[in-house]
Design a protein around this motif. Structure first.
Motif: not given
Length: 122
Positions: A5-13
């Motif tokens: 199970v992965e986590s920590g992704g998202g939108l970043v500049q």
């Protein structure tokens, strides 16, 4: 059955940082060991590519595009692997997948996580 199970992704500049984590789990009574673990990524219309890997003992390998910016590490006690990503670029945008080579008393197998999306955009 072993799951990742992965986590920590998202939108970043661009220029920002993200830390991805991946944890392996199994049903009670299932005995397994983790061998090589790694992070792959895949952008739409492109092949899945290896970003970084780490073996038992701590030796690491990085894709040229990741060297100097990404760091892979593992927590043996938690059956987990992380990817610290710094100085992110738009070209890093992709779905990132955790991968692990797993040994059990029955067989050796390779397991993939469900993926976590990383988007680098201003």
């Amino acid at each position: 059955q072993v799951r990742l199970v992965e986590s920590g992704g998202g939108l970043v500049q661009p220029g920002g940082s993200l830390r991805l984590s991946c944890a392996a789990s199994a049903a009670s009574g299932t005995i397994f060991s983790l061998n090589t673990m790694g992070w792959y990524r895949q952008a739409p219309g492109k092949q899945r590519e290896l970003v970084a890997s780490i073996i038992t003992g701590g030796d690491t390998h990085y894709a040229d595009s990741a060297k100097g910016r990404f760091t892979i590490s593992r927590d043996y006690a938690k059956n987990a692997v992380s990817l610290q990503m710094n100085s992110l670029k738009p070209g890093d945008t992709a779905v990132y997948f955790c991968n692990a080579a797993i040994s059990t008393r029955v067989a050796d197998t390779e397991v993939w996580g469900q993926g976590t999306l990383v988007t680098v955009s201003s």
